[in-house]
Design an enzyme around this catalytic site. Sequence first.
Site: not given
Ligand code: IOT
Ligand code: MG
Length: 487
Positions: A323, A357, A418
Site C-alpha cells: 500500500y 489509510e 496498475k
Molecule cells: P492497490 O495498490 O491496488 O493495493 C494496495 C495494496 O493492497 C497492495 O499493494 C497489496 O498489498 C494489497 N492488495 C491489493 N489487492 C489485493 C488483493 N486482491 N488481495 C490481497 N491483497 C491485495 C489504492 C490502490 O490502488 O491500492 N491505494 C493506492 C493509492 C492510495 C491513494 N491515497 C492517497 N492519494 N492519499 C496506493 O498507493 O496503494
Molecule cells: Mg499498489
Amino acid sequence: MTAAAIPAAVACRVGTLGAGPTRLSARGTEDTLGLGGDASWQVDATIVGSCPQAAVARDSELAVLLVGEVMGDGGPEGVLRLCRDMGRWAFGEVTGRFAAVVVHGASRRVTLSVDHAGTVPLYVVQTWDGDLEVATEAKVLAPPAGRGRPLPGTDDVPGLRGVRRLRAGTCLTLHASGHAEASSTWVVPAHREQVDPDEAVAQVRAVIDTAVAWQARERMVTVLSGGIDSSAVAATVKAHLGSVSTMTMGTDRSDEFAPASTVAEYLGAQHTEVSTTIDSVLAELPSVVALTECADPAVTEYLLPLARLYREVPTGSRVITGYGADIPLGGMHRGKAQMALEELIVHDMSTFDGLNELSPNLGTHLGLWTSHPYWDRAVLNRLVTLAAELKRRDGKDKWVLREAFRNVLPAETVQRPKLGIHEGSGTTSFWSEVLLAQGVEPSRVPAAKSRISGAVYDLVVVGGTAPESVDLDALTSSAVAREVVGA
Ligand code: IOT
Ligand code: MG
C-alpha cells in the site's frame, strides 16, 4: 480548578476498541500504568483492547509510552535514551511506525509525537484547565463542544470540536505552565534529484530492502495482488526470511487470483486464496470508517477489501502490504503527461495527512500488526525526490520500481499494468451499482458515496455508535433519497 493550565492528569488510551466500549472513564482502570508525576500531577496510561505493539519504558525522570515500532535497536528503551539525551529533539532521529507519549515527571511536561507520515494517529484534548487526554482513537475523546484548547502542530478532527489530531511528522510538547510548542520531525521533500537511471534503480531496490528487512519476522503474511508493488514486497520478504506466505482476496464479482498465483508460484510462496462475496466487502464500511476515523470515500473504497481480507488472516500475524507505493510514484494516474504527473504527486503528497489509510487500527482490532514499507521514511524520501521522468518512463508507470525488481519477479508481473484493489475486487463498481439501482444519477454517484461515508462517520466516530449496530441499508436509502431530491 484553581491552578489554571496545570495538567491534573494525562490519560493516554492506546489500542483499538473494536467492539468494546467506545467511551472510557478518565483514568484508573486495572490496566492503568502509572507513567509518572506526583500526587498533584498524575499521569496514567491505559492500554486498551488488543494492541500488539504498545510498550512502556521508564527511568527515574522519564516515561515513554510507545505504540508501534521504531527502527534500530532499543524499542521504547532506545527512545527513552534518546529523549534523555536530546529532549524533544529526539524525535527527529526516531524513525518507524509509531506514536509516542513521553512524560517528564520532574519538569512537568508531556511530549507527544508521531512518525513522519503519522501512520499511527494520535489525538489529544487539553481543557482550558490543563487536563490532558491522549488517545490513538479520536472517538474516545469525544468532548462536550468547545472543551478543548487549540494546540500548535495539530489539526481539527471533523465533527469533534476540541479534539485535535497531531500532524504527521510532528512533536508537540505541553508544559505544566500551559505553554505548548510544536516542531516538525519531517516535512514532505519539495526538491527533486536528477539521478542516473541505473543508480536510481539500485537505490530504490536498496531502500526497500532495508525497510522490509527491519520488519520481516516470523508469522509474516504478504497481502498480494500480483501487481508490482506487493509482488516486490513478497520477493523481498522471501529474500530475508527464506520463505514467504501470501494471501490474495477475490470476490464473486472480480478477483486477481491469476496474476497473484503467478507471483506466488514463482516465489514458491505458501499461498492462500480467499474468496468472498462482494456484499461482505461493502458491509465492512461502518467498521472501516470507525477504524480509520476518516470519511473520505475513495480511501474507504481502497480499504474495504483489505479490511475484509484481514478478517481471514490468522490472529497474531504481521501483515505486510504494498500500500502507498502509488502516492510518491504517481501510479494512480495512468496516461498523464510528465508535467501533470509531477503536479499530481505534489498534490497527493500534500493531502495524505489525516486520511489515516495506513492506520494500524485496521489490523489491531483483529490482533494483527500491519506494515507498509513504501511509506518507510527512507523509502518515501527516495521515491518522492526522484525526478518524474524516472517514475514514468518509456510509457511505463512506476518505471523505477519495475526495473528495481526485474530480476526477481516474472516478466509478466514486472510489466503488469496498475489495477487498484478497489477495481480488482469489484468494490467501486459494485457500490456504484447499488446506488444507480436506487435512482442516483451517474454523475451524482461520487457525491452519494461521500454522503454515505459522512453519515457513517457521524454515527461511528462522532456519535460513538458501534459499527456493527449501523444499518447500512437504511442509511444508504436515506442518503440516496436526499441525493435524488438534491437536498
Ligand atoms: P492497490 O495498490 O491496488 O493495493 C494496495 C495494496 O493492497 C497492495 O499493494 C497489496 O498489498 C494489497 N492488495 C491489493 N489487492 C489485493 C488483493 N486482491 N488481495 C490481497 N491483497 C491485495 C489504492 C490502490 O490502488 O491500492 N491505494 C493506492 C493509492 C492510495 C491513494 N491515497 C492517497 N492519494 N492519499 C496506493 O498507493 O496503494
Ligand atoms: Mg499498489
